[in-house]
Design an enzyme around this catalytic site. Structure first.
Site, mmCIF file in Angstrom:
data_model
loop_
_atom_site.group_PDB
_atom_site.id
_atom_site.type_symbol
_atom_site.label_atom_id
_atom_site.label_comp_id
_atom_site.label_asym_id
_atom_site.label_seq_id
_atom_site.Cartn_x
_atom_site.Cartn_y
_atom_site.Cartn_z
ATOM 1 N N GLU A 101 -30.665 46.085 17.814
ATOM 2 C CA GLU A 101 -30.315 46.112 16.384
ATOM 3 C C GLU A 101 -31.535 46.478 15.525
ATOM 4 O O GLU A 101 -31.423 47.206 14.544
ATOM 5 C CB GLU A 101 -29.753 44.757 15.946
ATOM 6 C CG GLU A 101 -28.342 44.466 16.455
ATOM 7 C CD GLU A 101 -27.266 45.148 15.606
ATOM 8 O OE1 GLU A 101 -27.614 45.906 14.692
ATOM 9 O OE2 GLU A 101 -26.069 44.913 15.865
ATOM 10 N N LYS B 283 -32.766 36.637 11.466
ATOM 11 C CA LYS B 283 -32.088 35.539 10.768
ATOM 12 C C LYS B 283 -31.053 34.916 11.676
ATOM 13 O O LYS B 283 -30.257 35.666 12.261
ATOM 14 C CB LYS B 283 -31.404 36.130 9.541
ATOM 15 C CG LYS B 283 -30.599 35.165 8.740
ATOM 16 C CD LYS B 283 -29.950 35.903 7.615
ATOM 17 C CE LYS B 283 -29.031 34.973 6.881
ATOM 18 N NZ LYS B 283 -28.375 35.637 5.782
ATOM 19 N N LYS C 148 -29.149 39.649 13.031
ATOM 20 C CA LYS C 148 -28.547 38.512 12.326
ATOM 21 C C LYS C 148 -27.437 37.947 13.191
ATOM 22 O O LYS C 148 -26.516 38.666 13.591
ATOM 23 C CB LYS C 148 -28.005 38.963 10.972
ATOM 24 C CG LYS C 148 -27.296 37.838 10.227
ATOM 25 C CD LYS C 148 -26.888 38.228 8.820
ATOM 26 C CE LYS C 148 -26.132 37.110 8.157
ATOM 27 N NZ LYS C 148 -25.703 37.438 6.797
ATOM 28 N N ARG D 75 -22.933 28.492 2.469
ATOM 29 C CA ARG D 75 -21.550 28.792 2.077
ATOM 30 C C ARG D 75 -21.114 27.895 0.927
ATOM 31 O O ARG D 75 -20.285 28.294 0.114
ATOM 32 C CB ARG D 75 -20.642 28.723 3.307
ATOM 33 C CG ARG D 75 -21.080 29.818 4.297
ATOM 34 C CD ARG D 75 -20.093 30.188 5.362
ATOM 35 N NE ARG D 75 -20.718 31.203 6.224
ATOM 36 C CZ ARG D 75 -20.455 31.381 7.504
ATOM 37 N NH1 ARG D 75 -19.540 30.627 8.099
ATOM 38 N NH2 ARG D 75 -21.061 32.324 8.190
ATOM 39 N N ARG E 46 -17.559 34.940 11.600
ATOM 40 C CA ARG E 46 -18.022 36.329 11.467
ATOM 41 C C ARG E 46 -18.412 36.907 12.831
ATOM 42 O O ARG E 46 -19.264 37.780 12.917
ATOM 43 C CB ARG E 46 -19.241 36.368 10.540
ATOM 44 C CG ARG E 46 -19.041 35.723 9.172
ATOM 45 C CD ARG E 46 -20.153 36.156 8.237
ATOM 46 N NE ARG E 46 -20.294 35.346 7.055
ATOM 47 C CZ ARG E 46 -19.478 35.388 6.002
ATOM 48 N NH1 ARG E 46 -18.426 36.176 6.015
ATOM 49 N NH2 ARG E 46 -19.700 34.630 4.942
HETATM 50 C C1 PBG Z 1 -24.139 36.821 3.953
HETATM 51 C C2 PBG Z 1 -25.286 35.903 3.993
HETATM 52 C C3 PBG Z 1 -25.306 34.633 4.552
HETATM 53 C C4 PBG Z 1 -26.581 34.138 4.368
HETATM 54 C C5 PBG Z 1 -27.317 35.080 3.683
HETATM 55 N N1 PBG Z 1 -26.513 36.187 3.468
HETATM 56 C C6 PBG Z 1 -24.228 33.839 5.137
HETATM 57 C C7 PBG Z 1 -23.437 34.351 6.242
HETATM 58 O O1 PBG Z 1 -23.775 35.331 6.897
HETATM 59 O O2 PBG Z 1 -22.418 33.710 6.479
HETATM 60 C C8 PBG Z 1 -27.029 32.791 4.834
HETATM 61 C C9 PBG Z 1 -28.318 32.302 4.299
HETATM 62 C C10 PBG Z 1 -28.547 30.858 4.525
HETATM 63 O O3 PBG Z 1 -27.811 30.177 5.260
HETATM 64 O O4 PBG Z 1 -29.522 30.351 3.948
HETATM 65 N N2 PBG Z 1 -24.277 37.831 3.031
#
Ligand code: PBG
Length: 324
Positions: free
Chosen positions: A231, A246, A194, A204, A215
């Site tokens: 990972e 992702k 990720k 968000r 992050r």
């Molecule tokens: C964090 C999380 C995120 C998404 C899914 N789980 C956002 C992030 O990491 O800031 C993003 C999913 C999307 O953009 O559709 N738990």
């Protein structure tokens, strides 16, 4: 000329005959947002067609998903109250656990229920973990919270926990925490690779994230080439039942690596910004929406995804069903 590749493109039937990749409704996983304390569903800025559901309104979407042949739904919950530790993520009556329980009662075993396992929706600073005294995300302290969140969600009836926080060792910690409490059949869908992506913007809004900053100390740097594989292998060693890449569209190279490395199913998450980008271009008339979405979904299958988590899941599952 010996080779004429065009011979295999001469008619729709010929193209159908030689197509390598198939796509079915059950390949599509539907993400859903449920917001605590609202009376009616709300639209989400930047994500046309996607809603924040009430604790009631999401249930009819589950019926539609089953009808369309979808096999899995991934839940995100948006709480009314947040705190420093994200405590409401870990209580048995927190919004996400309640949603999973309601969903389970409603669908029985007709859908695989996936619960997002991360603190970011629940913390008042918006980070995916708890902070140390210097305000940095504390990896090992966070794992303790993840384990208690995992047990609350397993107890509520989740089939799979989507570990999306990118803490080191999270899959192993959660696996042994679940096993020690007897939740041996609750699986882990590991967000294995990720990236710290710019494509999460609309999400968000969807979860009303409190994050300022980024992050980058826990999500991956998109300039690295081999870390995705590392990972993925770590999460498999720690006991992941499925691995996810992702975002999806900008990371198909990583997806292909994951498909080669993993004996477990591989998922790809078409994230909010990727969705919004296609929707915006379609709304402007610069691309043809339906054909483009199908092209992307097939491309993800070709790249190696077994499962595609996408905000298009319901609509395109219905289209696939009509076509068959
Ligand atoms: C964090 C999380 C995120 C998404 C899914 N789980 C956002 C992030 O990491 O800031 C993003 C999913 C999307 O953009 O559709 N738990």
């Amino acid at each position: 000329m010996i080779h004429r590749p065009r011979r295999l493109r001469t008619s729709p039937a010929m193209r159908e005959l030689v197509a390598d990749v198939t796509l079915s409704p059950s390949n599509l996983m539907l993400p859903l947002f449920v917001r605590e304390g609202i009376e009616s569903p709300r639209e989400i800025d930047g994500m046309p067609g996607v809603l924040q559901h009430t604790e009631k309104s999401f249930l009819s979407v589950l019926d539609e998903a089953i009808e369309a042949g979808i096999a899995s739904v991934m839940f995100f919950a948006v709480p009314e109250v947040r705190d420093e530790l994200g405590s409401h993520a870990c209580t048995p009556d927190g919004i996400l656990a309640r949603v999973i329980r309601l969903a389970r009662e409603h669908v029985g075993d007709k859908l695989v229920l996936v619960a997002d396992l991360c603190l970011d929706e629940f913390t008042d600073h918006g980070h995916c973990g708890v902070l140390d005294l210097r305000g940095q995300v504390d990896n090992d302290a966070t794992l303790i919270h993840y384990v208690s969140m995992a047990c609350a969600l397993a107890e509520a009836g989740a089939d799979l926990l989507g570990t999306s926080g990118m803490m080191d060792g999270q899959v192993g910690a959660i696996r042994s925490g679940l096993d020690s409490q007897g939740y041996v059949n609750t699986g882990i869908l590991a967000y294995a690779a990720k990236y710290a992506s710019n494509f999460y913007g609309p999400f968000r809004n969807a979860v009303e994230s409190q994050l300022s900053g980024d992050r980058k100390t826990y999500q991956q740097d998109f300039r690295r080439t081999k870390e995705g594989a590392e990972e993925i292998l770590l999460d498999l060693e720690e006991g992941a039942d499925m691995v996810m890449v992702k975002p999806a569209l900008a990371y198909m190279d990583v997806l292909t690596q994951a498909a080669q490395l993993s004996s477990k199913p591989v998922a790809a998450y078409v994230v909010s910004g990727e969705y919004s980008m296609v929707e915006a271009a379609s709304a402007q008339g610069v691309i043809q929406r339906e054909a483009t979405v199908f092209e992307l979904l097939f491309a993800l299958k070709r790249a190696g995804a077994n499962i595609i988590c996408t905000y298009w899941a319901l609509e395109f599952a219905l289209k696939l069903k009509e076509q068959s």
